[in-house]
Scaffold this active site. Structure first.
Site, PDB file in Angstrom:
ATOM      1  N   LYS A 182       0.874  -1.178   0.000  1.00  0.00           N
ATOM      2  CA  LYS A 182       0.000   0.000   0.000  1.00  0.00           C
ATOM      3  C   LYS A 182       0.911   1.227   0.000  1.00  0.00           C
ATOM      4  O   LYS A 182       1.463   1.621   1.019  1.00  0.00           O
ATOM      5  CB  LYS A 182      -0.914   0.063   1.222  1.00  0.00           C
ATOM      6  CG  LYS A 182      -1.977   1.150   1.009  1.00  0.00           C
ATOM      7  CD  LYS A 182      -2.454   1.833   2.259  1.00  0.00           C
ATOM      8  CE  LYS A 182      -1.568   2.887   2.811  1.00  0.00           C
ATOM      9  NZ  LYS A 182      -1.479   4.144   2.041  1.00  0.00           N
ATOM     10  N   SER A 235       5.067   7.771  10.253  1.00  0.00           N
ATOM     11  CA  SER A 235       5.176   8.526  11.507  1.00  0.00           C
ATOM     12  C   SER A 235       5.039   7.616  12.728  1.00  0.00           C
ATOM     13  O   SER A 235       4.414   6.545  12.655  1.00  0.00           O
ATOM     14  CB  SER A 235       4.076   9.585  11.544  1.00  0.00           C
ATOM     15  OG  SER A 235       2.821   8.946  11.565  1.00  0.00           O
ATOM     16  N   CYS A 291      13.734  10.763   7.002  1.00  0.00           N
ATOM     17  CA  CYS A 291      13.861  10.331   8.402  1.00  0.00           C
ATOM     18  C   CYS A 291      15.312  10.423   8.842  1.00  0.00           C
ATOM     19  O   CYS A 291      15.609  10.325  10.023  1.00  0.00           O
ATOM     20  CB  CYS A 291      13.352   8.910   8.571  1.00  0.00           C
ATOM     21  SG  CYS A 291      14.398   7.703   7.769  1.00  0.00           S
ATOM     22  N   GLU A 402       9.737  16.594  15.442  1.00  0.00           N
ATOM     23  CA  GLU A 402      10.121  16.413  14.036  1.00  0.00           C
ATOM     24  C   GLU A 402       9.399  17.461  13.184  1.00  0.00           C
ATOM     25  O   GLU A 402       8.173  17.505  13.172  1.00  0.00           O
ATOM     26  CB  GLU A 402       9.744  15.011  13.567  1.00  0.00           C
ATOM     27  CG  GLU A 402      10.173  14.736  12.130  1.00  0.00           C
ATOM     28  CD  GLU A 402       9.785  13.351  11.624  1.00  0.00           C
ATOM     29  OE1 GLU A 402       8.603  12.980  11.729  1.00  0.00           O
ATOM     30  OE2 GLU A 402      10.663  12.642  11.108  1.00  0.00           O
TER      31      GLU A 402
HETATM   32  P1  NAD Z   1       2.289   8.707   7.889  1.00  0.00           P
HETATM   33  O1  NAD Z   1       2.437   7.982   9.165  1.00  0.00           O
HETATM   34  O2  NAD Z   1       1.347   9.841   7.813  1.00  0.00           O
HETATM   35  O3  NAD Z   1       1.831   7.689   6.735  1.00  0.00           O
HETATM   36  C1  NAD Z   1       2.510   6.460   6.522  1.00  0.00           C
HETATM   37  C2  NAD Z   1       1.535   5.456   5.935  1.00  0.00           C
HETATM   38  O4  NAD Z   1       0.484   5.206   6.868  1.00  0.00           O
HETATM   39  C3  NAD Z   1       0.853   5.946   4.655  1.00  0.00           C
HETATM   40  O5  NAD Z   1       0.789   4.879   3.754  1.00  0.00           O
HETATM   41  C4  NAD Z   1      -0.519   6.395   5.121  1.00  0.00           C
HETATM   42  O6  NAD Z   1      -1.504   6.232   4.130  1.00  0.00           O
HETATM   43  C5  NAD Z   1      -0.794   5.496   6.314  1.00  0.00           C
HETATM   44  N1  NAD Z   1      -1.599   6.154   7.352  1.00  0.00           N
HETATM   45  C6  NAD Z   1      -1.639   7.479   7.644  1.00  0.00           C
HETATM   46  N2  NAD Z   1      -2.455   7.706   8.690  1.00  0.00           N
HETATM   47  C7  NAD Z   1      -2.941   6.500   9.087  1.00  0.00           C
HETATM   48  C8  NAD Z   1      -3.813   6.083  10.122  1.00  0.00           C
HETATM   49  N3  NAD Z   1      -4.358   6.928  10.967  1.00  0.00           N
HETATM   50  N4  NAD Z   1      -4.080   4.760  10.228  1.00  0.00           N
HETATM   51  C9  NAD Z   1      -3.521   3.877   9.390  1.00  0.00           C
HETATM   52  N5  NAD Z   1      -2.683   4.230   8.392  1.00  0.00           N
HETATM   53  C10 NAD Z   1      -2.382   5.511   8.237  1.00  0.00           C
HETATM   54  O7  NAD Z   1       3.774   9.137   7.454  1.00  0.00           O
HETATM   55  P2  NAD Z   1       4.196  10.025   6.196  1.00  0.00           P
HETATM   56  O8  NAD Z   1       3.813  11.435   6.442  1.00  0.00           O
HETATM   57  O9  NAD Z   1       3.767   9.378   4.924  1.00  0.00           O
HETATM   58  O10 NAD Z   1       5.777   9.866   6.264  1.00  0.00           O
HETATM   59  C11 NAD Z   1       6.592  10.720   7.011  1.00  0.00           C
HETATM   60  C12 NAD Z   1       7.045  10.073   8.291  1.00  0.00           C
HETATM   61  O11 NAD Z   1       7.709   8.847   8.013  1.00  0.00           O
HETATM   62  C13 NAD Z   1       8.057  10.904   9.061  1.00  0.00           C
HETATM   63  O12 NAD Z   1       7.746  10.891  10.421  1.00  0.00           O
HETATM   64  C14 NAD Z   1       9.377  10.193   8.802  1.00  0.00           C
HETATM   65  O13 NAD Z   1      10.359  10.383   9.794  1.00  0.00           O
HETATM   66  C15 NAD Z   1       8.937   8.773   8.720  1.00  0.00           C
HETATM   67  N6  NAD Z   1       9.883   7.955   7.987  1.00  0.00           N
HETATM   68  C16 NAD Z   1      10.642   7.079   8.709  1.00  0.00           C
HETATM   69  C17 NAD Z   1      11.591   6.305   8.072  1.00  0.00           C
HETATM   70  C18 NAD Z   1      12.464   5.372   8.861  1.00  0.00           C
HETATM   71  O14 NAD Z   1      13.138   4.545   8.275  1.00  0.00           O
HETATM   72  N7  NAD Z   1      12.481   5.474  10.180  1.00  0.00           N
HETATM   73  C19 NAD Z   1      11.753   6.402   6.685  1.00  0.00           C
HETATM   74  C20 NAD Z   1      10.939   7.286   5.969  1.00  0.00           C
HETATM   75  C21 NAD Z   1      10.004   8.063   6.639  1.00  0.00           C
END
Ligand code: NAD
Length: 502
Positions: A182, A235, A291, A402
């Site tokens: 997804k 996140s 990240c 962040e």
């Molecule tokens: P996000 O958590 O908003 O979304 C991630 C995924 O979860 C998406 O596919 C989204 O559709 C889904 N999602 C969003 N809200 C949801 C909910 N309430 N319930 C279920 N699924 C949900 O994150 P983002 O904004 O897409 O990405 C940025 C974040 O990712 C930053 O915090 C960054 O630090 C982190 N990140 C971490 C790494 C790592 O390796 N640690 C790598 C890349 C990004």
């Protein structure tokens, strides 16, 4: 200013890829907008629970055959996938720039890192081997075999739309499992392109599926008893409180890579020119939406008296501000551009709120990225320029949370102990770096700092595909990590056989 050709000419209608077929979703279609030009380049469906469940059924069916295919034959599919990705390297990279906003060079880097995971997974015949010992007791032999488990769900973030699902999927299918990806609904085009290449590479139907959507699909994955495990990147709010929690309740194995707040330390003996250059890509690369982005720059006065420290601090801050002010911002398909837009307007607004909070809490704004200056005549909607604050303390909002945007917070520390204390007072533990010429300080840093990725004179600590991508504290939930050997272990169960023949 010369803009490279855009590989997407007309609005794409994205379909799901389920059981080897391109299936139109019944879900609502949402616009995918190029954040530099503000043109709609695709429409992505918000798929339903039933659609996810249909994909699980197809994946389950495919698993029975796929796991019996010899590892070497499974690897051949991955070799073909890699070749197709190489052939379409430039197209794939430009698509990332169009759907995400990053510069073309950053996209090329992302494409390369994604392909490298496919390459590493082709080593599966050796990587998946078990081990044995004869005569564990008289006439008895014992051995371990690693077996695939079934269907895995992979949930991607918006900031690396091509690469992140490839931290997992190639290893999952190489070991004989089937996957449902997804992608982030904010930039889903890359994974559609990957699925096209998967199809062309000859993977059997149902082994590699893509279901687009949002939390409905995630929730359906988490609640589906036929999904054995989840790989999540995003996140902490979602990774810990939704994904990890539910996987614990349902007994699924899980990798949840989450948010970050990364500290970079500059010691008095650092090579300043190289350090500043490294900081620019760390803080402003991918528009700070990594990240592994630098967030807090700590200028450390180890061994200096107050007068010496003040001079050193000023020298580093001035060099940092000077370099940041020269970064060329614009549409990433212009090769001369060094920083692209934020992914969308709401993300820009969120970063602006942090800048306002920084001012309100008393940090000194040295470079204000809200004064948008661009290379080219693009709508300002999603753009910011590099921003620098100094005199930030770890308890300020901008020093603690962040931001995920092009904002640097510069801090002071009297010595290395105090700087390490600052890192440890933050709830995240993704990455931390030290810039120094001293092996002693570097070792001390590596030994003590509680972060999954440690940089020594490196600003972006991105592990290569044959090393695990770690994280600690609120940045990671789970045990095994994505990429390389740990991914192989995550996607398999060890089975012990003890045998005696009469
Ligand atoms: P996000 O958590 O908003 O979304 C991630 C995924 O979860 C998406 O596919 C989204 O559709 C889904 N999602 C969003 N809200 C949801 C909910 N309430 N319930 C279920 N699924 C949900 O994150 P983002 O904004 O897409 O990405 C940025 C974040 O990712 C930053 O915090 C960054 O630090 C982190 N990140 C971490 C790494 C790592 O390796 N640690 C790598 C890349 C990004």
């Amino acid at each position: 200013m010369a803009i490279l050709e855009e590989p997407i000419k007309e609005t794409l209608i994205i379909k799901n890829y389920i059981g080897g077929e391109w299936v139109e979703s019944e879900g609502e279609l949402v616009d995918v907008v190029n954040p530099a030009t503000m043109k709609t380049i695709a429409k992505v469906p918000i798929s339903t629970k039933d659609e996810l469940e249909a994909a699980v059924e197809k994946a389950k069916e495919a698993f029975h055959e796929w796991r019996r295919i010899p590892p070497l034959a499974r690897a051949r599919c991955l070799f073909r996938l890699k070749e197709l990705m190489e052939e379409r390297f430039e197209e794939l990279s430009r698509i990332q720039t169009m759907e995400h906003g990053k510069t073309i060079d950053e996209s090329r880097g992302e494409t390369r890192r994604g392909i490298e995971n496919v390459e590493v997974a082709t080593g599966i015949p050796s990587l998946m081997m078990g081990y044995n010992l004869e005569d564990v007791a008289a006439g008895i032999d014992e051995y371990v075999i690693y077996q695939p488990l079934g269907v895995f769900g992979i949930i991607g973030p918006f900031n690396f739309p091509f690469m992140v699902p490839l931290w997992f999927a190639p290893y999952a299918v190489a070991t004989g499992n089937c996957v449902i990806i997804k992608p982030s609904s904010e930039d889903p085009i890359s994974q559609m392109k990957v699925a096209e290449m998967v199809e062309e590479a000859g993977f059997p139907p149902g082994v590699w599926n893509v279901v687009n959507g949002d939390r409905t699909v995630v929730s359906a994955m988490l609640n589906n008893p036929d999904i054995e495990g989840i790989c999540f990147v995003g996140s902490t709010r979602v990774g810990r409180d939704v994904v990890y929690k539910r996987c614990g309740e349902t007994g699924k194995r899980v990798i949840a890579q989450c948010s970050a707040k990364n500290f970079l330390l500059v010691m008095p003996d650092a090579n300043l020119k190289r350090t500043i250059a490294s900081c620019m890509t760390s803080f402003y690369g991918n528009t700070g939406q990594r990240c592994l982005s630098g967030a807090n720059l700590v200028i450390v006065g180890e061994g200096l008296n107050e007068h010496e420290y003040n001079a050193f601090y000023k020298k580093v801050v001035d060099a940092f501000v000077n370099a940041a002010s020269k970064i060329r911002v614009g549409y990433g398909l212009d090769e001369s551009v060094q920083m692209g837009p934020l992914r969308d307007k709401s993300k820009k607004e969120r970063v602006i709120k942090f800048i306002e909070k920084g001012i309100e809490e008393g940090a000194k704004l040295r470079l204000d990225g809200r004064n948008v200056k661009l290379v080219g005549d693009w709508p300002h909607t999603c753009f910011l320029n590099p921003t620098v604050f100094e005199d930030v303390t770890p308890d300020m909002t901008i020093g603690r949370e962040e931001i995920f945007g092009p904002v640097a917070s510069i801090m002071r520390a009297r010595n290395l102990d105090e700087a390490i204390e600052m890192i440890h007072s933050n709830p995240y533990g993704n990455a931390a770096s030290i810039f120094t010429s001293s092996g002693k300080w570097a070792r001390e840093f590596q030994y003590r700092v509680k972060c999954g990725n440690i940089g020594i004179n490196i600003g972006i600590v991105a592990p290569m595909a044959f090393f695990p991508f770690g994280g600690m504290k609120n940045s990671f939930f789970g045990v095994l990590h994505g990429q390389g050997r740990e991914a192989i272990r995550f996607f398999t169960e060890s089975k012990v056989v003890i045998q005696r023949w009469f």
